[in-house]
Design a protein around this motif. Sequence first.
Motif, PDB file in Angstrom:
ATOM      1  N   LEU A 110     -73.299  93.577 124.008  1.00  0.00           N
ATOM      2  CA  LEU A 110     -73.523  94.740 125.060  1.00  0.00           C
ATOM      3  C   LEU A 110     -72.331  95.248 125.860  1.00  0.00           C
ATOM      4  CD1 LEU A 110     -76.562  93.252 126.756  1.00  0.00           C
ATOM      5  CD2 LEU A 110     -76.477  95.314 125.031  1.00  0.00           C
ATOM      6  N   LEU A 111     -71.572  94.332 126.424  1.00  0.00           N
ATOM      7  CA  LEU A 111     -70.619  94.916 127.097  1.00  0.00           C
ATOM      8  C   LEU A 111     -69.427  95.177 126.720  1.00  0.00           C
ATOM      9  CD1 LEU A 111     -69.367  94.734 130.168  1.00  0.00           C
ATOM     10  CD2 LEU A 111     -68.423  92.383 129.775  1.00  0.00           C
ATOM     11  N   GLY A 112     -68.853  94.623 125.584  1.00  0.00           N
ATOM     12  CA  GLY A 112     -67.439  95.041 124.740  1.00  0.00           C
ATOM     13  C   GLY A 112     -67.783  96.000 123.908  1.00  0.00           C
ATOM     14  N   TYR A 113     -69.167  95.855 123.112  1.00  0.00           N
ATOM     15  CA  TYR A 113     -69.285  96.583 121.940  1.00  0.00           C
ATOM     16  C   TYR A 113     -70.002  97.835 122.299  1.00  0.00           C
ATOM     17  CZ  TYR A 113     -67.227  93.344 118.644  1.00  0.00           C
ATOM     18  OH  TYR A 113     -66.478  92.558 118.123  1.00  0.00           O
ATOM     19  N   THR A 114     -71.001  97.749 123.183  1.00  0.00           N
ATOM     20  CA  THR A 114     -71.764  98.852 123.340  1.00  0.00           C
ATOM     21  C   THR A 114     -71.614  99.524 124.708  1.00  0.00           C
ATOM     22  OG1 THR A 114     -73.412  97.633 122.498  1.00  0.00           O
ATOM     23  CG2 THR A 114     -74.124  99.536 123.248  1.00  0.00           C
TER      24      THR A 114
END
Lengths: 351, 256
Positions: A76-80
């Motif tokens: 969630l944090l890094g990719y999205t």
Amino acid sequence: MENTDDDSWHPLVEGDESRHDPMDRAAARDQRRFLTIALIGLAVLIALPFVVGDYYVSLFSEILIFGILVSGVNLLLGYTGLVSLGHASFMGLGAYVTAIAASLLGYPVWLSMLASILISLLIAYGVGLLSVRTKGVQFLLITLAFGQMFHAIAEKTRFTGGDDGMTNIPRIDLGFIGLDADQDRVFYFFVLVCFVVAMLILRRVVESPFGRVLVGIRENEKRMLAMGYTTFPYKALAFGISGMLAGLAGSLWVQHGFFVNPHIMTWELSGEALLMVIIGGSQSFFGPVLGAAFYVLAKDLLSEITEAYLMFFGLIFVLVVAFFQGGLAGFASRFAERFLNRKSDGGEDKP
Amino acid sequence: MSQLSVSDISKSFGALKVIDKFDLDLAVGERHAVIGPNGAGKTTLFNMISGWIPPDTGRIEVEGLDITGRSPQAVTQAGLARSFQKNTLFDGLTVAESLRLAVQAHSPVRFNFLQPARKFGGLQQRAHEIARQMELETVFDRDVNTLSYGQKRQLEVGIALACSPKILLLDEPAAGTSPAERATLVRLLTTLPDDVTLLLVEHDMDVVFGVCERITVLNYGRVVASGTPDEIRRDPEVRAAYLGESAGHAGEAGKA
Ligand SMILES: Nc1ncnc2c1ncn2[C@@H]1O[C@H](COP(=O)(O)OP(=O)(O)O)[C@@H](O)[C@H]1O
Ligand SMILES: [Mg+2]
């Protein structure tokens, strides 16, 4: 859902591996790098219990469990590009499902684990559907609210011991291969297997067309919509997968400590998970695991010296954000690149 | 049947009437320009057609399918892709990754979440083809934020093109580009497949006259004139409202 009935109007581009004309060099390089790090890391993790003492074996089980959690958070944090403060509650959910199924209902632990994984996937997907239509602070607050709700439920539920939680939760039964998971070294290897499987699945996800959509959403959701992507089901599924990994981590966590209480569901743990991701490096696949290792080891070390380890942590966090772009992983990769470049002396072709 | 049919749409922001009873019918393969001074309402018109702003009144159809009030993603899936006047790009991705995303948006593989994307070589191939058309081949593997402004404008168009649209809406694609890049753009737009319909907003008259067979002139949200390039060039009202004193060679007219 997406309007798929019009797909016929353009000739489409299906899997055709043989005609890699303009080679995807970036992907090939990334894959090589992934394999190198994965194999070295795996070798280290396998060798570890043979060289360190019991205490550290247990500590490394903890690191791997948090590694699963924070790798999911990083989807969630890094990719999205979504900051969730609710992930501790999915970890707690996974922990409670295993505890209830194995300890209260007497199901075998492996089945309880599967239940943890499935239930946290479904519930996280549901929470995702409700929350990913919002963005930024609003999204953060919604996930926080959900997390607090789950926490309150856990505190108020009588049959799981309310605030005291549950104890004597069994570990997985590895008798069929002649092993006893109650031994910390054996349990470590079991956690390692779960970790490897989780990381392989996650790797597949981030490399897939779906994973690329997530990155596109992070970079510019408006353009993704203009390209024709209905973005919210992608985000909801990302939320579900990351909740599922948190649930697996929770299921392992309760076996690791033989107990669970509502404390595992507090938003502080969600916040700590975010810290681990950022310290480790959110732009890298393994970065968050590094962050988890750093976090667990430093916490262990600092808490021996001082009660105020969180204060030091705050300081370290600020230093990392200010000076280590890309976290520990970013630092390590720059270091490795410089080292390799000097050694190979321009032998490698750089694009 | 017309490819794109816009009938009687209007839009007000508060007391400001930005688009007033606008009509437009594009035949399949038509190359149509909308020109007019800044603030005329061109971008607002595009925003309505592409689903970003619902019109207050009126109806928009793509191949007879009513898309009025549909979401941008639904409109794009119906075959209408647009570029933006203000670059709307993926700064942290490469040119290749950006174009691949656009290609993938119109492929069933976009839902695949368990197979490596690099296995779908067709995506990469199509992305590369677009990059070649847009003369972005040399920067194919570069991060978008390292491109020159002109290259970013090319990519802005390339992404819309990579959606393989039936109707292409370009909002000032040549703004801020070099003469060479403009020539590339004209070449590209004149060699679009015959069945692609183009609606172009552009201030550069060389591009407009070089590409389009019909022109609509907008001023204060109203159509001032509509016709072939020659008719527009000769129209006295257009000369007064838009082309100004340098009519006939109005490359700089309307630029801010
Ligand atoms: N979202 C908005 N809210 C209020 N006014 C707007 C909005 N978008 C555009 N406008 C106004 O509408 C008018 C037309 O703008 P625009 O469509 O961008 O013109 P053009 O693209 O022809 O330069 C301008 O006066 C602009 O200030
Ligand atoms: Mg405009």
